[in-house]
Design an enzyme around this catalytic site. Structure first.
Site, PDB file in Angstrom:
ATOM      1  N   HIS A  28       0.693  -1.117   0.061  1.00  0.00           N
ATOM      2  CA  HIS A  28       0.006  -0.003   0.075  1.00  0.00           C
ATOM      3  C   HIS A  28       1.007   1.005  -0.080  1.00  0.00           C
ATOM      4  CE1 HIS A  28      -2.699   3.038   1.805  1.00  0.00           C
ATOM      5  NE2 HIS A  28      -3.659   2.215   1.340  1.00  0.00           N
ATOM      6  N   GLN A  34      -3.926  -4.514   7.287  1.00  0.00           N
ATOM      7  CA  GLN A  34      -4.958  -5.731   7.005  1.00  0.00           C
ATOM      8  C   GLN A  34      -4.593  -6.783   7.852  1.00  0.00           C
ATOM      9  OE1 GLN A  34      -7.295  -5.254   4.722  1.00  0.00           O
ATOM     10  NE2 GLN A  34      -6.736  -3.247   3.696  1.00  0.00           N
ATOM     11  N   ASP A  87       3.900  -3.897   7.693  1.00  0.00           N
ATOM     12  CA  ASP A  87       2.767  -3.045   7.583  1.00  0.00           C
ATOM     13  C   ASP A  87       1.419  -3.759   8.049  1.00  0.00           C
ATOM     14  OD1 ASP A  87       0.167  -1.932   6.563  1.00  0.00           O
ATOM     15  OD2 ASP A  87       0.932  -1.458   4.959  1.00  0.00           O
ATOM     16  N   LYS A 112      -9.875  -0.429  10.880  1.00  0.00           N
ATOM     17  CA  LYS A 112     -10.267  -1.510   9.955  1.00  0.00           C
ATOM     18  C   LYS A 112     -10.302  -2.757  10.775  1.00  0.00           C
ATOM     19  CE  LYS A 112      -6.757  -0.305   6.324  1.00  0.00           C
ATOM     20  NZ  LYS A 112      -7.772   0.318   5.405  1.00  0.00           N
ATOM     21  N   CYS A 153      -4.917   2.220  -3.773  1.00  0.00           N
ATOM     22  CA  CYS A 153      -3.865   2.956  -3.064  1.00  0.00           C
ATOM     23  C   CYS A 153      -2.391   1.922  -3.406  1.00  0.00           C
ATOM     24  CB  CYS A 153      -3.913   3.199  -1.680  1.00  0.00           C
ATOM     25  SG  CYS A 153      -5.177   4.361  -1.436  1.00  0.00           S
TER      26      CYS A 153
HETATM   27  N1  7TS Z   1      -1.648  -0.427   4.651  1.00  0.00           N
HETATM   28  C1  7TS Z   1      -2.389  -1.366   3.980  1.00  0.00           C
HETATM   29  C2  7TS Z   1      -2.174  -2.798   3.792  1.00  0.00           C
HETATM   30  C3  7TS Z   1      -3.815  -0.765   3.875  1.00  0.00           C
HETATM   31  O1  7TS Z   1      -4.849  -1.775   3.185  1.00  0.00           O
HETATM   32  C4  7TS Z   1      -4.063   0.529   4.202  1.00  0.00           C
HETATM   33  C5  7TS Z   1      -5.366   0.933   3.959  1.00  0.00           C
HETATM   34  C6  7TS Z   1      -3.009   1.365   4.851  1.00  0.00           C
HETATM   35  C7  7TS Z   1      -1.774   0.749   5.144  1.00  0.00           C
HETATM   36  C8  7TS Z   1      -3.491   2.759   5.375  1.00  0.00           C
HETATM   37  O2  7TS Z   1      -4.177   2.677   6.354  1.00  0.00           O
HETATM   38  P1  7TS Z   1      -5.000   3.977   6.796  1.00  0.00           P
HETATM   39  O3  7TS Z   1      -5.704   3.578   7.759  1.00  0.00           O
HETATM   40  O4  7TS Z   1      -3.726   4.818   7.247  1.00  0.00           O
HETATM   41  O5  7TS Z   1      -5.541   4.583   5.592  1.00  0.00           O
HETATM   42  N2  7TS Z   1      -6.207   0.436   2.873  1.00  0.00           N
HETATM   43  C9  7TS Z   1      -7.206   0.880   2.204  1.00  0.00           C
HETATM   44  C10 7TS Z   1      -7.984   0.194   1.400  1.00  0.00           C
HETATM   45  O6  7TS Z   1      -7.267  -0.992   0.765  1.00  0.00           O
HETATM   46  N3  7TS Z   1      -9.027   0.680   0.981  1.00  0.00           N
HETATM   47  O7  7TS Z   1      -9.047   1.767   1.505  1.00  0.00           O
HETATM   48  C11 7TS Z   1      -7.976   1.931   2.530  1.00  0.00           C
END
Ligand code: 7TS
Length: 422
Positions: free
Chosen positions: A130, A210, A207, A233, A380
């Site tokens: 991501h 997920q 990371d 999440k 992303c």
């Molecule tokens: N890393 C992964 C693997 C992710 O899926 C996401 C967000 C992030 C980092 C960033 O998370 P945040 O809470 O800081 O935004 N992924 C997604 C997605 O797959 N669809 O919307 C957000």
């Protein structure tokens, strides 16, 4: 046998009643929410925990001598302990509250990378990432003269330990790898990568945005040095996340933000700072969010992360079979080959696909009309789209509250999409 789940012991009916939004409709149809990869739904216990703070406590932490402020501080600290237990961190100083996984990644990249990387040092990462676990490292590489190296993926987007070894050199300082691809659900072999990082003397960043929401994670047995994740999440509120870091690394790092709540003494020209976790948490934090985060991890623990992961795997197997039957569907990633990989990967509850040559947004729009919520686009993860050779995908992602019926509705809606565009 109920169609909701094949496991008789998984309490799917009870779980569904705990998420108020599942009783609502979208476009006049019962909501089939298949976008938990973007953000999860929230159970009533999380809403209640936040509401209790907002309506009964509502004081700032760490500063009042009065009862409400003390109570807010106790609840905040309890949440930290809940998150610590959830990932089995050794002590509470190793759990930093942030605003999301993205901020957690930036704290590592700038607080550790910017301080310790030098020209010619190497950062190993993958095309699975991501942007949150890639762009900060690009920035730090540009600022320090370090180089980014990418582990070669196999044709369906897997990482093997040999492939990781092939890019390790004596200049490897960081390995930054996703715990679960948000595009394909693929889970790299983290323990093997941790062992390679340890041998190379590199810092291992996972990371977990997920991974942590969908699988049991024990940072000590995993052997990672840093882990990033977001509350939203994993049944928690938006605007709050966490950074796990090994205490000695956190102590050596510089914070990203300076100000109140993180200092010991401030003079006119200089200041001294508290230890971990406080030095990374300057300013008033998202108190209601953190309290909701604590409630979320306790809720997930009450069901059990093994049980949740098992439920998602059943849903995924059903989805792979049923979506795979829709004419013209192309499914991406190793998901259709799980088990063939010789233990290299396990599936996470994510399915990315395209329908013939239809644009993912067009597919998503028809699904929306059927009450089925999916994510469409590049997620992303543009390097991953380049690897797959597509501009975007339709992504269905599953969580503890999803059912076989919802996947069947996705399939019906995909067949309807074919009719609409025929
Ligand atoms: N890393 C992964 C693997 C992710 O899926 C996401 C967000 C992030 C980092 C960033 O998370 P945040 O809470 O800081 O935004 N992924 C997604 C997605 O797959 N669809 O919307 C957000």
């Amino acid at each position: 046998m109920s169609r909701r789940t094949v496991s008789r012991t998984y309490p799917i009916d009870r779980i569904r009643t705990e998420f108020p939004i599942l009783g609502t409709t979208m476009r006049g149809k019962p909501l089939a929410y298949l976008d938990s990869g973007a953000t999860s739904l929230k159970p009533q216990v999380v809403v209640d925990a936040e509401l209790h703070y907002l309506t009964r406590i509502s004081a700032n932490i760490h500063r009042g001598v009065y009862q409400l402020s003390e109570e807010a501080t106790v609840r905040f600290d309890e949440a930290r302990d809940s998150v610590r237990q959830f990932i089995n961190a050794g002590d509470e100083g190793e759990v930093i509250f942030t605003k999301n996984a993205t901020e957690s990644s930036n704290i590592i990249a700038f607080g550790w990378g910017r301080k310790f990387l030098k020209t010619g040092d190497e950062i190993i990462t993958t095309e699975l990432e991501h942007h949150a676990n890639l762009v900060p490292w690009q920035q730090v590489a540009a600022a320090t003269g370090a180089k980014l190296l990418f582990v070669p993926l196999d044709p369906v987007g897997r990482v093997s330990p040999d492939a990781v070894e092939s890019v390790v050199t004596e200049r490897t300082r960081v390995m930054a790898v996703t715990g679960m691809s948000n595009v394909t659900g693929y889970m790299p072999p983290l323990r093997d990568i941790a062992a390679i990082a340890r041998r190379a003397g590199a810092v291992f960043v996972v990371d977990g945005a997920q991974l942590v929401s969908h699988h049991p994670v024990d940072v000590q047995s995993l052997g990672c040095d840093f882990l990033t994740f977001s509350a939203h999440k994993m049944c928690g509120p938006t605007g709050v996340g966490a950074l796990y870091g090994r205490r000695d690394l956190l102590e050596a790092m510089d914070p990203l933000l300076y100000g109140g709540d993180m200092i010991v003494r401030v003079g006119k020209e200089s200041a001294t700072f508290k230890g971990v976790p406080d030095k990374f948490e300057s300013g008033t934090p998202n108190i209601s969010g953190v309290i909701g985060f604590g409630a979320a991890v306790r809720y997930l623990q009450g069901i059990g992360m093994e049980a949740i992961a098992g439920h998602e795997q059943e849903l995924l197997a059903h989805a792979v079979r049923r979506v795979g039957e829709v004419p013209g569907v192309a499914i991406y990633g190793p998901v259709t080959e799980q088990g063939v990989a010789g233990g290299v990967s396990e599936p996470g509850g994510i399915l990315s696909f395209n329908l013939g040559d239809l644009h993912p947004h067009d597919v998503g729009a028809v699904l929306d009309g059927e009450g089925v919520a999916v994510r469409t686009g590049f997620h992303c993860a543009q390097p991953m789209m380049q690897f797959l050779g597509v501009p975007g995908t339709v992504r269905a992602s599953f969580y503890l509250y999803n059912t076989f019926e919802e996947i069947d509705r996705l399939v019906d809606a995909l067949n309807k999409t074919l009719e609409v565009f025929s």
